[in-house]
Motif scaffolding. Structure first.
Motif, short mmCIF file in Angstrom:
data_model
loop_
_atom_site.label_atom_id
_atom_site.label_comp_id
_atom_site.label_asym_id
_atom_site.label_seq_id
_atom_site.Cartn_x
_atom_site.Cartn_y
_atom_site.Cartn_z
N SER A 39 39.33 30.46 -49.01
CA SER A 39 38.63 30.59 -50.28
C SER A 39 37.86 31.91 -50.32
CB SER A 39 37.65 29.43 -50.46
OG SER A 39 36.58 29.53 -49.54
N PRO A 40 37.65 32.48 -51.51
CA PRO A 40 36.88 33.73 -51.59
C PRO A 40 35.50 33.62 -50.95
CG PRO A 40 38.00 33.31 -53.67
CD PRO A 40 38.20 32.08 -52.82
N SER A 46 34.03 35.62 -43.33
CA SER A 46 34.96 35.97 -42.27
C SER A 46 36.24 36.47 -42.92
CB SER A 46 35.25 34.74 -41.39
OG SER A 46 36.19 35.04 -40.39
N PRO A 47 36.48 37.76 -42.96
CA PRO A 47 37.56 38.32 -43.79
C PRO A 47 38.96 37.89 -43.39
CG PRO A 47 36.55 40.00 -42.40
CD PRO A 47 35.67 38.81 -42.32
N ALA A 48 39.15 37.41 -42.17
CA ALA A 48 40.46 36.90 -41.76
C ALA A 48 40.60 35.41 -42.01
CB ALA A 48 40.72 37.22 -40.29
N GLY A 49 39.55 34.79 -42.56
CA GLY A 49 39.61 33.36 -42.82
C GLY A 49 39.63 32.51 -41.57
N ARG A 50 38.82 32.90 -40.58
CA ARG A 50 38.80 32.20 -39.30
C ARG A 50 37.38 31.78 -38.97
NH1 ARG A 50 41.53 36.15 -35.07
NH2 ARG A 50 41.10 34.38 -33.70
N VAL A 51 37.26 30.78 -38.12
CA VAL A 51 35.97 30.40 -37.55
C VAL A 51 35.95 30.83 -36.08
CG1 VAL A 51 35.47 28.48 -39.10
CG2 VAL A 51 36.92 28.08 -37.11
#
Length: 221
Positions: A39-40, A46-51
């Protein structure tokens, strides 16, 4: 204020364990391991969409190793961390970042066993290779922990540190795909560090990624 953005049974468990061990106040925001991370709003963290993603004093951090180094430098430079120039600094850095070597093989196996839902989509070759690579990582740990001239209880001679947390969490994940049966010193070390209350507090309830304790490389059970 510290806020940790977390998915159970992912790399962010490493940061959760560290925060529990540090004993600093923090808030926990837990997400499902799904498209929510694309989601935006989350990509802004986290720009890579990771935790993990970490908010601290108005700033944002991502990348597990960087978060580990920063939190230790700020809150426990001579305990869970090591200061630059200290005798154990090199080994501390090596093992903190070695956790990512373990994690990348576990991530590949998680994709094969869990994310790909149909058997025809999976690769027996990839599954066997990645499980074997985990064994090579265990051998490296065994060599470190079974040093004949020391009774080494932890990865550093100075005692328990964030290196044990980082690698220990990676082993927690990798044990779903490769056992420690042939690595007695590593198994003893793993049992020792996971007996800590801070580890128990970082475990998922019933909402983790895995639906079984062990996934055989091939054939599938």
């Amino acid at each position: 204020m510290i806020t940790l953005h977390h998915c159970p049974q992912t790399r962010s468990m490493r940061t959760l364990w560290l925060l529990n061990e540090l004993g600093v106040p923090f808030q926990l925001r837990t997400y499902p391991f799904d498209r929510t991370l694309r989601s935006p709003a989350f990509l802004n963290l986290s720009p890579a969409g990771r935790v993990p993603a970490l908010e601290i004093d108005g700033a944002r951090m991502f990348e597990t190793g960087a978060i580990t180094e920063y939190l230790c430098e700020r809150f426990s430079p001579d305990g869970l961390g090591t200061r630059p120039g200290s005798p154990n600094r090199m080994q501390w850095l090596v093992w903190v970042h070695f956790s990512e070597t373990l994690s990348q093989h576990t991530a590949a196996l998680t994709q094969q066993h869990v994310a790909l839902r149909e058997d025809h989509m999976r690769s027996p070759i990839v599954m066997k290779l990645e499980a074997a690579r985990l064994g090579k990582c265990y051998a490296a740990l065994e060599a470190r922990l079974a040093t004949p001239d020391e009774n080494r209880e932890y990865l550093l001679s100075s005692g328990f540190s964030a290196a044990d947390i980082s690698v220990g969490q990676a082993v927690y994940m990798s044990r779903h795909f490769a056992t420690l049966d042939d690595f007695p010193a590593t198994a003893d070390w793993y049992a020792r560090i996971t007996a800590r209350d801070s580890f128990a507090a970082s475990l998922p309830n019933d909402d983790g990624i895995y639906d079984r304790d062990f996934y055989a490389p091939w054939p599938l059970e």
